[in-house]
Write a protein that holds these residues in place. Structure first.
Motif, PDB file in Angstrom:
ATOM      1  N   ALA B 194       8.453  24.597 -22.029  1.00 15.95           N
ATOM      2  CA  ALA B 194       8.920  23.363 -22.650  1.00 15.95           C
ATOM      3  C   ALA B 194      10.042  23.657 -23.641  1.00 15.95           C
ATOM      4  CB  ALA B 194       7.760  22.654 -23.359  1.00 15.95           C
ATOM      5  N   LEU B 195       9.900  24.727 -24.383  1.00 14.54           N
ATOM      6  CA  LEU B 195      10.898  25.090 -25.392  1.00 14.54           C
ATOM      7  C   LEU B 195      12.261  25.311 -24.752  1.00 14.54           C
ATOM      8  CD1 LEU B 195      11.158  25.892 -28.479  1.00 14.54           C
ATOM      9  CD2 LEU B 195      11.015  28.249 -27.684  1.00 14.54           C
ATOM     10  N   GLY B 196      12.242  25.959 -23.598  1.00  9.96           N
ATOM     11  CA  GLY B 196      13.517  26.296 -22.955  1.00  9.96           C
ATOM     12  C   GLY B 196      14.002  25.267 -21.959  1.00  9.96           C
ATOM     13  N   GLU B 197      13.305  24.163 -21.836  1.00 11.32           N
ATOM     14  CA  GLU B 197      13.611  23.172 -20.814  1.00 11.32           C
ATOM     15  C   GLU B 197      15.011  22.577 -21.042  1.00 11.32           C
ATOM     16  OE1 GLU B 197      13.255  21.874 -17.985  1.00 11.32           O
ATOM     17  OE2 GLU B 197      14.318  20.058 -18.541  1.00 11.32           O
ATOM     18  N   PHE B 198      15.753  22.439 -19.937  1.00 11.04           N
ATOM     19  CA  PHE B 198      17.128  21.931 -20.022  1.00 11.04           C
ATOM     20  C   PHE B 198      17.389  20.814 -19.021  1.00 11.04           C
ATOM     21  CE2 PHE B 198      21.552  21.965 -20.956  1.00 11.04           C
ATOM     22  CZ  PHE B 198      22.243  21.829 -19.756  1.00 11.04           C
ATOM     23  N   GLY B 199      17.193  21.074 -17.747  1.00  9.57           N
ATOM     24  CA  GLY B 199      17.632  20.176 -16.676  1.00  9.57           C
ATOM     25  C   GLY B 199      17.060  18.772 -16.782  1.00  9.57           C
ATOM     26  N   ALA B 200      15.729  18.665 -16.900  1.00  8.98           N
ATOM     27  CA  ALA B 200      15.112  17.335 -16.962  1.00  8.98           C
ATOM     28  C   ALA B 200      15.447  16.658 -18.288  1.00  8.98           C
ATOM     29  CB  ALA B 200      13.596  17.461 -16.794  1.00  8.98           C
ATOM     30  N   THR B 201      15.553  17.480 -19.354  1.00 13.59           N
ATOM     31  CA  THR B 201      15.829  16.919 -20.680  1.00 13.59           C
ATOM     32  C   THR B 201      17.245  16.361 -20.754  1.00 13.59           C
ATOM     33  OG1 THR B 201      14.452  18.709 -21.498  1.00 13.59           O
ATOM     34  CG2 THR B 201      15.598  17.403 -23.139  1.00 13.59           C
ATOM     35  N   LYS B 209      19.638  16.418 -29.592  1.00 15.38           N
ATOM     36  CA  LYS B 209      19.782  17.623 -28.795  1.00 15.38           C
ATOM     37  C   LYS B 209      18.662  18.626 -29.049  1.00 15.38           C
ATOM     38  CE  LYS B 209      24.848  17.447 -28.470  1.00 15.38           C
ATOM     39  NZ  LYS B 209      24.938  16.170 -29.177  1.00 15.38           N
ATOM     40  N   THR B 210      18.091  19.098 -27.946  1.00 12.99           N
ATOM     41  CA  THR B 210      17.204  20.247 -28.049  1.00 12.99           C
ATOM     42  C   THR B 210      18.074  21.501 -28.156  1.00 12.99           C
ATOM     43  OG1 THR B 210      17.158  20.518 -25.650  1.00 12.99           O
ATOM     44  CG2 THR B 210      15.413  19.154 -26.639  1.00 12.99           C
ATOM     45  N   VAL B 211      17.452  22.627 -28.425  1.00 13.24           N
ATOM     46  CA  VAL B 211      18.203  23.856 -28.641  1.00 13.24           C
ATOM     47  C   VAL B 211      18.934  24.283 -27.364  1.00 13.24           C
ATOM     48  CG1 VAL B 211      16.305  25.482 -28.143  1.00 13.24           C
ATOM     49  CG2 VAL B 211      18.102  26.115 -29.744  1.00 13.24           C
ATOM     50  N   SER B 212      18.324  24.053 -26.192  1.00 16.82           N
ATOM     51  CA  SER B 212      19.001  24.432 -24.941  1.00 16.82           C
ATOM     52  C   SER B 212      20.272  23.612 -24.745  1.00 16.82           C
ATOM     53  CB  SER B 212      18.068  24.210 -23.736  1.00 16.82           C
ATOM     54  OG  SER B 212      16.928  25.018 -23.850  1.00 16.82           O
ATOM     55  N   ILE B 213      20.191  22.311 -25.019  1.00 16.22           N
ATOM     56  CA  ILE B 213      21.356  21.443 -24.839  1.00 16.22           C
ATOM     57  C   ILE B 213      22.405  21.778 -25.892  1.00 16.22           C
ATOM     58  CG2 ILE B 213      22.160  19.044 -24.973  1.00 16.22           C
ATOM     59  CD1 ILE B 213      19.496  18.219 -23.707  1.00 16.22           C
ATOM     60  N   GLN B 214      21.965  22.064 -27.122  1.00 15.44           N
ATOM     61  CA  GLN B 214      22.899  22.437 -28.180  1.00 15.44           C
ATOM     62  C   GLN B 214      23.678  23.689 -27.802  1.00 15.44           C
ATOM     63  OE1 GLN B 214      23.630  20.770 -31.252  1.00 15.44           O
ATOM     64  NE2 GLN B 214      25.291  22.270 -31.116  1.00 15.44           N
ATOM     65  N   ALA B 227      27.955  30.365 -28.966  1.00 15.67           N
ATOM     66  CA  ALA B 227      26.619  30.175 -28.379  1.00 15.67           C
ATOM     67  C   ALA B 227      25.679  31.367 -28.584  1.00 15.67           C
ATOM     68  CB  ALA B 227      26.743  29.882 -26.879  1.00 15.67           C
ATOM     69  N   LEU B 228      26.224  32.595 -28.549  1.00 20.24           N
ATOM     70  CA  LEU B 228      25.349  33.780 -28.513  1.00 20.24           C
ATOM     71  C   LEU B 228      24.414  33.954 -29.712  1.00 20.24           C
ATOM     72  CD1 LEU B 228      27.302  36.675 -26.730  1.00 20.24           C
ATOM     73  CD2 LEU B 228      25.305  35.413 -25.966  1.00 20.24           C
ATOM     74  N   PRO B 229      24.868  33.684 -30.950  1.00 18.48           N
ATOM     75  CA  PRO B 229      23.888  33.830 -32.049  1.00 18.48           C
ATOM     76  C   PRO B 229      22.659  32.956 -31.862  1.00 18.48           C
ATOM     77  CG  PRO B 229      26.109  33.754 -32.923  1.00 18.48           C
ATOM     78  CD  PRO B 229      26.222  33.432 -31.459  1.00 18.48           C
ATOM     79  N   GLY B 230      22.859  31.700 -31.409  1.00 19.08           N
ATOM     80  CA  GLY B 230      21.725  30.817 -31.146  1.00 19.08           C
ATOM     81  C   GLY B 230      20.887  31.319 -29.990  1.00 19.08           C
ATOM     82  N   VAL B 231      21.537  31.891 -28.972  1.00 19.29           N
ATOM     83  CA  VAL B 231      20.820  32.464 -27.828  1.00 19.29           C
ATOM     84  C   VAL B 231      19.898  33.576 -28.311  1.00 19.29           C
ATOM     85  CG1 VAL B 231      21.120  33.869 -25.755  1.00 19.29           C
ATOM     86  CG2 VAL B 231      22.516  31.822 -26.075  1.00 19.29           C
ATOM     87  N   VAL B 234      16.842  32.118 -30.070  1.00 18.93           N
ATOM     88  CA  VAL B 234      15.850  31.579 -29.122  1.00 18.93           C
ATOM     89  C   VAL B 234      15.149  32.715 -28.390  1.00 18.93           C
ATOM     90  CG1 VAL B 234      15.528  30.138 -27.072  1.00 18.93           C
ATOM     91  CG2 VAL B 234      17.084  29.394 -28.866  1.00 18.93           C
ATOM     92  N   MET B 235      15.886  33.785 -28.082  1.00 19.40           N
ATOM     93  CA  MET B 235      15.277  34.947 -27.417  1.00 19.40           C
ATOM     94  C   MET B 235      14.179  35.545 -28.277  1.00 19.40           C
ATOM     95  SD  MET B 235      18.116  37.264 -25.484  1.00 19.40           S
ATOM     96  CE  MET B 235      17.279  38.744 -25.996  1.00 19.40           C
ATOM     97  N   VAL B 236      14.415  35.643 -29.592  1.00 20.96           N
ATOM     98  CA  VAL B 236      13.401  36.209 -30.491  1.00 20.96           C
ATOM     99  C   VAL B 236      12.136  35.351 -30.437  1.00 20.96           C
ATOM    100  CG1 VAL B 236      12.831  36.598 -32.905  1.00 20.96           C
ATOM    101  CG2 VAL B 236      15.035  37.372 -32.025  1.00 20.96           C
ATOM    102  N   VAL B 237      12.332  34.022 -30.508  1.00 22.67           N
ATOM    103  CA  VAL B 237      11.174  33.118 -30.429  1.00 22.67           C
ATOM    104  C   VAL B 237      10.450  33.317 -29.105  1.00 22.67           C
ATOM    105  CG1 VAL B 237      10.466  30.698 -30.346  1.00 22.67           C
ATOM    106  CG2 VAL B 237      12.211  31.409 -31.973  1.00 22.67           C
TER     107      VAL B 237
END
Lengths: 225, 260
Positions: B194-201, B209-214, B227-231, B234-237
């Protein structure tokens, strides 16, 4: 008094019944080879299965159709099925209502003493041997004061020495229980050691139904070398 | 010889998967790393994703665990159909899932407009995000729960009922505690999904905006530098969640009884 009349059950190609028998305050042994229908019959009495036809009455009260939890029957399975997330104490008192302190009544202590399992109470379920686990399962059932005791080959999974020791203890337990007991086994020695009555099943059919003399004659005729 | 071939093929996949994961660490050297990382829009997007993923996991738990139990305990055609239905979101591309959801819950649909009449926005809202997340993540909870419950011998339940406890009490005091580790593992997977969901959202709720869309938008506007710092964040989480899932699945096996 447990009265079974015209009990039938079909499971796939297997047909059990019709089965008719009565058990008073005594031990009825259901004897037969694997696949004879012994466990099916016990499960019908317990309410785990519903019959296709027939009736089960306990002291005049119809049991068929009554939910398992309201039948006031105790059931000991082939395996103990102790709840692994509970301690031995937790398992023993699981069926009792009340606070942890109030459930430890004199009746509960009597059962623990009868089964000589005081030393097991503070142990974890996972650390018990097979025989010890079956004792806890028996205590867990007896403390709820069931009106009928059902045992499905409870000694099968145990080693010879444990089986022999527990068999002797079971005689004392049944005597202290005093109500109707139905004991399923395929071992003729167990049947003779524990039974007052016998019901022999073969391919779902009742072959013999009778008292102590029939039990002894049956074992002598069919199972002696 | 055989082991060598297997190891060589395995190494190809491991390298393919590891390089992007390790490659993101290159963004740590960027002079703007911290400034980009602590942008308010990224923090609020991550907070929103964490909140909606948690709400979605809770909704999946409340409805998916009962469904998993029913599927595990029944052999009827109805439960087989249910099993297939809940698996479908796994097979659908998420964007297609979003389009299906929009068709039924969008503001022009009967359900969507009725909800709007009650003051509820089912799209372009946090609720829309949760609807999308539940759609894609629920199979993880239902199928994991069903598998765990199927491994619990029904005789434990019969033993409880023979001791005078009804079905509900038996489920709460025996079945669920015995299944809890497996179910928790399924819930963690659902939460991560759910955290990483993009397509349906993207279809149901582009905003807020969720973090994936951001991050997708960051890349479109400012490239990987943005984009990479946010990536990495999210990877750490995700790694922490994955470690927790592995701990629950591995060392905390559900106790199924005899011999375990």
């Amino acid at each position: 008094m447990l009265v079974v009349q015209g009990l039938r059950k079909r499971i796939g190609k297997f047909q059990l019944g019709p089965v008719d028998f009565q058990v008073g305050n005594e031990v009825m042994v259901i004897l037969g080879e694997n696949g004879a229908g012994k466990t099916t019959l016990l499960n019908l009495i317990a309410g785990i299965l519903e019959p296709d036809a027939g009736s089960i009455l306990q002291d005049g009260r119809r049991l068929d159709g009554v939910p398992i939890e309201r039948r006031k029957a105790g059931f000991i399975f082939q395996r103990p099925y102790l709840f692994p997330h509970m301690s031995v104490r937790g398992n023993v008192t699981y069926g009792l209502r009340g606070s942890p302190e109030s459930v430890w009544s004199s009746e509960v202590r009597d059962v623990v003493s009868l089964l000589d399992m005081g030393g097991l109470l503070d142990r974890e379920v996972g650390g018990l041997s097979g025989g010890e686990q079956q004792k806890v399962a028996l205590a867990r059932t007896l403390v709820t004061s069931p009106q009928l005791l059902l045992l499905d080959e409870p000694l099968t999974s145990l080693d010879f020495r444990t089986r022999r020791r527990l068999k002797a203890e079971l005689k004392d337990v049944f005597r202290a229980f005093g109500g109707p007991v139905i004991y399923v086994t395929h071992e003729p020695e167990e049947a003779v050691a524990l039974g007052d009555r016998v019901l022999l099943l073969e391919d779902g059919k009742v072959i013999v139904e009778g008292g102590r003399s029939e039990l002894e004659a049956l074992v002598q005729e069919r199972y002696s070398d | 010889m055989f082991k060598g071939y297997m190891a060589a093929l395995a190494a190809v996949l491991l390298a393919f998967v590891s390089l992007p994961i390790l490659g993101v660490l290159s963004s740590l050297g960027s002079p703007d790393f911290l400034m980009v990382l602590f942008r308010p829009e990224l923090s609020s997007a991550l907070a929103l994703s964490l909140e909606t993923a948690t709400a979605s996991a809770a909704a999946c738990a409340a409805t998916g665990i009962p469904l998993g139990y029913l599927i595990s305990r029944s052999k009827s055609k109805a439960t087989e159909v249910a099993r297939i239905l809940v698996t479908i979101p796994l097979a659908l591309p998420p964007l297609i899932g979003g389009a299906l959801l929009l068709n039924v819950y969008g503001s022009a649909s009967p359900i969507g407009s009725a909800a709007r009449g009650l003051g509820l926005a089912l799209t372009q809202s946090p609720l829309g995000i949760v609807l999308a997340q539940v759609f894609v993540a629920s199979p993880f909870v239902v199928l994991t729960s069903a598998a765990v419950f199927e491994r619990i011998d029904r005789n434990y339940e019969y033993a409880s009922r023979m001791l005078g406890r009804g079905r509900g009490e038996t489920f709460l005091r025996v079945t669920l505690p015995m299944a809890k580790n497996g179910i928790a593992a399924g819930l963690v997977l659902a939460w991560v999904r759910a955290l990483g969901e993009f397509g349906a959202t993207v279809m149901m709720a582009y905003n807020p905006k969720t973090v994936s869309i951001q991050l997708w938008e960051d890349n479109a506007i400012g490239g990987l530098n943005l984009a990479l710092p946010g990536v990495l964040l999210v990877m750490v989480v995700s790694f922490v969640s994955l470690a927790f899932w592995m701990w629950i699945s591995g060392t905390g096996r559900e106790r199924t009884g005899w011999g375990v």
